[in-house]
Every structure is written in structure tokens, then in C-alpha cells.
Motif scaffolding. Structure first.
Motif, PDB file in Angstrom:
ATOM      1  N   SER A 121       0.845  -1.192   0.000  1.00  0.00           N
ATOM      2  CA  SER A 121       0.000   0.000   0.000  1.00  0.00           C
ATOM      3  C   SER A 121       0.876   1.236   0.000  1.00  0.00           C
ATOM      4  O   SER A 121       2.061   1.183   0.349  1.00  0.00           O
ATOM      5  CB  SER A 121      -0.905   0.026   1.234  1.00  0.00           C
ATOM      6  N   SER A 122       0.296   2.350  -0.381  1.00  0.00           N
ATOM      7  CA  SER A 122       0.986   3.623  -0.170  1.00  0.00           C
ATOM      8  C   SER A 122       0.914   3.972   1.321  1.00  0.00           C
ATOM      9  O   SER A 122       0.088   3.424   2.051  1.00  0.00           O
ATOM     10  CB  SER A 122       0.339   4.715  -1.019  1.00  0.00           C
ATOM     11  N   PRO A 123       1.773   4.870   1.803  1.00  0.00           N
ATOM     12  CA  PRO A 123       1.786   5.200   3.237  1.00  0.00           C
ATOM     13  C   PRO A 123       0.500   5.907   3.666  1.00  0.00           C
ATOM     14  O   PRO A 123      -0.075   6.689   2.911  1.00  0.00           O
ATOM     15  CB  PRO A 123       2.997   6.130   3.378  1.00  0.00           C
ATOM     16  N   GLU A 124       0.070   5.629   4.891  1.00  0.00           N
ATOM     17  CA  GLU A 124      -1.100   6.272   5.490  1.00  0.00           C
ATOM     18  C   GLU A 124      -0.709   6.789   6.868  1.00  0.00           C
ATOM     19  O   GLU A 124      -0.189   6.036   7.701  1.00  0.00           O
ATOM     20  CB  GLU A 124      -2.249   5.281   5.632  1.00  0.00           C
ATOM     21  N   THR A 125      -0.970   8.085   7.116  1.00  0.00           N
ATOM     22  CA  THR A 125      -0.664   8.693   8.412  1.00  0.00           C
ATOM     23  C   THR A 125      -1.943   8.855   9.221  1.00  0.00           C
ATOM     24  O   THR A 125      -2.958   9.318   8.696  1.00  0.00           O
ATOM     25  CB  THR A 125       0.007  10.057   8.231  1.00  0.00           C
ATOM     26  N   MET A 126      -1.889   8.475  10.497  1.00  0.00           N
ATOM     27  CA  MET A 126      -3.053   8.599  11.365  1.00  0.00           C
ATOM     28  C   MET A 126      -3.206  10.043  11.818  1.00  0.00           C
ATOM     29  O   MET A 126      -2.376  10.568  12.564  1.00  0.00           O
ATOM     30  CB  MET A 126      -2.923   7.668  12.572  1.00  0.00           C
ATOM     31  N   ALA A 127      -4.289  10.693  11.353  1.00  0.00           N
ATOM     32  CA  ALA A 127      -4.530  12.095  11.671  1.00  0.00           C
ATOM     33  C   ALA A 127      -5.089  12.241  13.085  1.00  0.00           C
ATOM     34  O   ALA A 127      -5.529  11.264  13.711  1.00  0.00           O
ATOM     35  CB  ALA A 127      -5.507  12.692  10.660  1.00  0.00           C
ATOM     36  N   ASP A 128      -5.075  13.490  13.602  1.00  0.00           N
ATOM     37  CA  ASP A 128      -5.675  13.760  14.909  1.00  0.00           C
ATOM     38  C   ASP A 128      -7.140  13.346  14.905  1.00  0.00           C
ATOM     39  O   ASP A 128      -7.869  13.589  13.933  1.00  0.00           O
ATOM     40  CB  ASP A 128      -5.574  15.246  15.249  1.00  0.00           C
ATOM     41  N   LEU A 129      -7.573  12.736  15.998  1.00  0.00           N
ATOM     42  CA  LEU A 129      -8.951  12.267  16.060  1.00  0.00           C
ATOM     43  C   LEU A 129      -9.877  13.360  16.593  1.00  0.00           C
ATOM     44  O   LEU A 129      -9.443  14.315  17.240  1.00  0.00           O
ATOM     45  CB  LEU A 129      -9.060  11.009  16.908  1.00  0.00           C
ATOM     46  N   VAL A 130     -11.152  13.227  16.286  1.00  0.00           N
ATOM     47  CA  VAL A 130     -12.199  14.076  16.842  1.00  0.00           C
ATOM     48  C   VAL A 130     -12.964  13.229  17.850  1.00  0.00           C
ATOM     49  O   VAL A 130     -13.509  12.184  17.505  1.00  0.00           O
ATOM     50  CB  VAL A 130     -13.143  14.599  15.736  1.00  0.00           C
ATOM     51  N   GLU A 131     -12.995  13.676  19.101  1.00  0.00           N
ATOM     52  CA  GLU A 131     -13.562  12.870  20.177  1.00  0.00           C
ATOM     53  C   GLU A 131     -15.087  12.791  20.091  1.00  0.00           C
ATOM     54  O   GLU A 131     -15.761  13.777  19.796  1.00  0.00           O
ATOM     55  CB  GLU A 131     -13.177  13.465  21.536  1.00  0.00           C
ATOM     56  N   PHE A 316      -5.951   0.205   1.971  1.00  0.00           N
ATOM     57  CA  PHE A 316      -5.433   0.159   3.340  1.00  0.00           C
ATOM     58  C   PHE A 316      -5.643   1.538   3.954  1.00  0.00           C
ATOM     59  O   PHE A 316      -5.216   2.550   3.391  1.00  0.00           O
ATOM     60  CB  PHE A 316      -3.949  -0.202   3.345  1.00  0.00           C
ATOM     61  N   THR A 317      -6.297   1.581   5.105  1.00  0.00           N
ATOM     62  CA  THR A 317      -6.588   2.850   5.773  1.00  0.00           C
ATOM     63  C   THR A 317      -6.043   2.819   7.191  1.00  0.00           C
ATOM     64  O   THR A 317      -6.286   1.855   7.934  1.00  0.00           O
ATOM     65  CB  THR A 317      -8.104   3.110   5.816  1.00  0.00           C
ATOM     66  N   ALA A 318      -5.301   3.854   7.568  1.00  0.00           N
ATOM     67  CA  ALA A 318      -4.858   4.044   8.948  1.00  0.00           C
ATOM     68  C   ALA A 318      -5.602   5.253   9.500  1.00  0.00           C
ATOM     69  O   ALA A 318      -5.517   6.344   8.932  1.00  0.00           O
ATOM     70  CB  ALA A 318      -3.343   4.261   9.007  1.00  0.00           C
ATOM     71  N   ALA A 319      -6.334   5.063  10.584  1.00  0.00           N
ATOM     72  CA  ALA A 319      -7.168   6.146  11.105  1.00  0.00           C
ATOM     73  C   ALA A 319      -7.322   6.014  12.607  1.00  0.00           C
ATOM     74  O   ALA A 319      -7.537   4.911  13.123  1.00  0.00           O
ATOM     75  CB  ALA A 319      -8.539   6.130  10.430  1.00  0.00           C
ATOM     76  N   ALA A 320      -7.216   7.147  13.298  1.00  0.00           N
ATOM     77  CA  ALA A 320      -7.427   7.171  14.739  1.00  0.00           C
ATOM     78  C   ALA A 320      -8.920   7.258  15.030  1.00  0.00           C
ATOM     79  O   ALA A 320      -9.677   7.852  14.278  1.00  0.00           O
ATOM     80  CB  ALA A 320      -6.703   8.363  15.357  1.00  0.00           C
TER      81      ALA A 320
END
Length: 378
Positions: A121-131, A316-320
Motif C-alpha cells: 500500500s501507499s503510506p497512510e498517516t493517522m490524523a488527529d482524532l475528533v472525540e 489500506f486505511t490508517a485512522a485514529a
């Protein structure tokens, strides 16, 4: 090896960063690979599913997904080079139970098939989450139309409550898990009974088995089954920046009348991930849900590093994520459940009384079952 992997991935990421997910105009051919992979910041939320599109089913008017087994699957931390192996578990690849990602980390997915073909996959960065601020459940006698029964059916609408940040460009994806306590831990069809952790033919004289369709076995100890969302629920804050939002994010149909604990996960996803899921939502709703292969191919961020001409479907997804849990009790509901339950039929003749068994173990800890009481269970 790692250097080549990262270099190729970075080059591909630069090329992909200027494009949107597409449904390419080509004839889907047998053997195309499709990947569904998610990495998040709390235990039990990360997974990878790999499918191969096989023959076209004329009756369904679509290709049939076959799960791919025997692959070597790794999550690669692009910043540290850490490689986390995902282990195959019932047609899903899972990381260690205690694995979590962290906000700001960048990850990639690496797959090596049994025949040696690789997919990255290409790179995925986990962004700041919204609570998430809170969630609630509202019971409705007619929550949505169900094609299977030809009418509107009852269920609970689950709403998420959160404060959207003032800045534009926030994208959301909601998932959920449902925990329900099991009463029956094993069902064995006619002419079988439960012995040595399996349903096997009984050796007693079966000449008068009666009309029973099965034997049921209650759980030896507390046991919970775990179900997951099968649809896509997404949102972009294009027109409501900075507001407090109360939004329906899941419909839980009245399939049975057992109390349930629901865990809502609110993911903060990238713009490219949102565009991908927006298209996927449309085509899967037309074809019957995430468990059905879409009628058109959807290219995400997966690729074959050794074959630029191979189309690879999926993402592929990286997510907070922020998560909340809510116990929902179903006492007092008058509507009929959608799925008939098993009647309790314990071992009787022709099984001799002194050989009868009435219970079964909960089974091993899996993605879909646990004997550990979930946090928040009442």
C-alpha cells in the motif's frame, strides 16, 4: 529489502497523491486481488481481508469473492521500520491482541501471497482524532425497509454526538461492534451430538430418533458473541464547521430480543480515504453490502510493486478513532424479532440417559466470540 519496499512505496504515493479513487473502465477478469485493511488506535480494531475475484455468477450478476488464505501480511511503520505480522484467523488477518497505532504514525501494508506475488500500500498517516462526546439509542418500530421480508422492520437508531472542529476538511467514518450474551454455545443437527468439542454421529441405536431437528447445548460459562458493521457510514463537514453534531451512524435491526452492548467507533480519515469510501458506499449499496463484491472495480492505494500493469482493488486505511459504549436493553419490545431463535432441545432418546451431555464450552477467544465480560456490560 526494506529500503526497496519504502522507496517504491514513496514513489507510488507521490503518483497517487494527485489522483482520486476510480472505477476503471475495463472488463473485470478472473483472479483480480481485492484488499480491505484497517489500522487503528485501540485493541481489536485492526484487520486485513484479502479476496480473489473468481468466476462470474450469472444468477447474482456479479463476480464471487473468494477469501485468500496462506498469505504473509505485515504492517510496516514507515518512520521506525517496525514490522508487525498479522496472523490468519478465520479468513481475516489480525495483529497481536495488544497492537495499537498512534496518532501521527505512518504505516504501510505489505502482503506476500503463497505464490510469491507481493502487494503493498501507499503510506497512510493517522490524523488527529475528533472525540465522541456521547452516543444514544432510539427504538423505532419502522427503522428501514428490508427487502428480504418485504416491509419496514423495527430496530434501534444509534446516534453519535460530537463537536466538529472549526477548521474545514474533517472527514469521518463510523464503525461498530455489538456484544450479545449467548445462551446456546452449540447446535448439532439430527443424528449428531456434541462430543470431544465437535458434532459427531451418535453411536446409540438411531431407529427411533423422533422428530427433533437438532440438539442444543447451553454455555458452560458466560459467553458473548461479537458482530461488526457491514455497511459504510461516512460524513464530510463541508457545510457545518464548528457545530455540535448529532448524527445517526448505525441501524441495529431487531434480529433477536437479547440485550446488547454497542461500541461506536468514530474514525478521523483522510480526504483520499473519504473519496474512496464515498464511491464504495454507492456501489456496495447497489449490490447488497460489504459482504457482496461490488459490481465495478474500485482502485484504492494498493499496488503490485513488481507489475505496474496489474490492477489491485481495495484500500489500506490508517485512522485514529474515539469510541463510546452503550448498553441497550430490549425488555418491553412487542414487535416480533426478525430471525427465529433456536428452541431448547436437550439430548433425549435415543441417547441413553447416563450418557447425555447438556452444555458446551464458549470456545477460544476470537474476533467474533469472547468469554471475558466486555467493559460496560450490565
Amino acid at each position: 529489502m526494506k529500503t526497496n519496499f519504502l522507496a517504491k512505496s514513496i514513489i507510488f504515493f507521490i503518483l497517487m497523491s494527485c489522483t482520486s479513487p476510480v472505477t476503471p473502465e475495463f472488463d473485470i477478469k478472473d483472479g483480480l486481488i481485492s484488499v480491505d485493511s484497517f489500522l487503528s488506535n485501540f485493541p481489536g480494531s485492526s484487520y486485513t481481508k484479502i479476496y480473489k475475484l473468481n468466476e462470474f455468477n450469472i444468477g447474482l450478476n456479479q463476480y464471487v469473492n473468494t477469501p485468500v488464505t496462506g498469505a504473509e501480511v505485515f504492517l510496516i511503520n514507515s518512520d521506525t521500520g517496525e514490522a508487525v505480522q498479522m496472523t490468519e484467523d478465520n479468513e481475516v488477518y489480525l495483529p497481536p491482541n495488544d497492537f495499537v497505532g498512534s496518532v501521527g504514525d505512518t504505516w504501510q501494508l505489505s502482503i506476500k501471497m503463497e505464490d510469491g506475488i507481493e502487494y503493498h500500500s501507499s503510506p497512510e498517516t493517522m490524523a488527529d482524532l475528533v472525540e465522541l462526546s456521547d452516543i444514544n439509542a432510539e427504538y423505532k418500530t419502522e427503522i428501514e425497509y428490508n427487502k428480504a421480508v418485504g416491509r419496514f422492520v423495527p430496530g434501534h437508531s444509534i446516534q453519535a454526538i460530537f463537536d466538529d472542529p472549526l477548521e474545514k476538511g474533517n472527514f469521518y467514518y463510523w464503525g461498530y461492534r455489538i456484544f450479545q450474551k449467548k445462551d446456546i454455545c452449540q447446535v448439532c443437527s439430527i443424528a449428531n451430538y456434541f462430543r470431544n468439542n465437535a458434532c459427531i454421529p451418535y453411536t446409540d441405536d438411531p431407529s427411533t430418533p423422533g422428530l427433533r431437528p437438532y440438539f442444543t447445548y447451553s454455555c458452560q460459562s458466560a459467553c458473548w458473541e461479537i458482530d461488526y458493521n457491514t455497511g459504510i457510514n461516512i460524513f464530510a463537514d463541508d457545510f457545518i464547521n464548528g457545530d455540535t453534531i448529532k448524527m445517526p451512524v448505525a441501524n441495529i435491526l431487531l434480529e433477536n430480543k437479547r440485550n446488547f452492548l454497542i461500541e461506536i467507533q468514530q474514525y478521523s480519515i483522510s480526504a483520499s480515504a473519504y473519496k474512496y469510501y464515498e464511491i464504495l458506499k454507492k456501489i456496495t449499496e447497489e449490490s447488497g453490502g460489504l459482504n457482496s463484491p461490488p459490481p465495478a472495480a474500485l482502485i484504492g492505494n494498493m499496488f503490485n510493486p513488481n507489475d505496474d500493469n496489474e490492477y489491485v482493488l481495495g484500500r489500506f486505511t490508517a485512522a485514529a478513532a474515539s469510541e463510546k459504549r452503550l448498553m441497550v436493553k430490549l425488555s418491553g419490545i412487542k414487535e416480533t424479532q426478525l430471525i427465529p431463535g433456536y428452541a431448547i432441545i436437550e439430548e433425549t432418546n435415543p441417547i441413553s440417559e447416563n450418557r447425555r451431555v447438556y452444555t458446551a464450552p464458549c470456545g477460544p477467544e476470537t474476533r467474533y466470540s469472547t468469554n471475558l465480560e466486555p467493559d460496560g456490560w450490565e
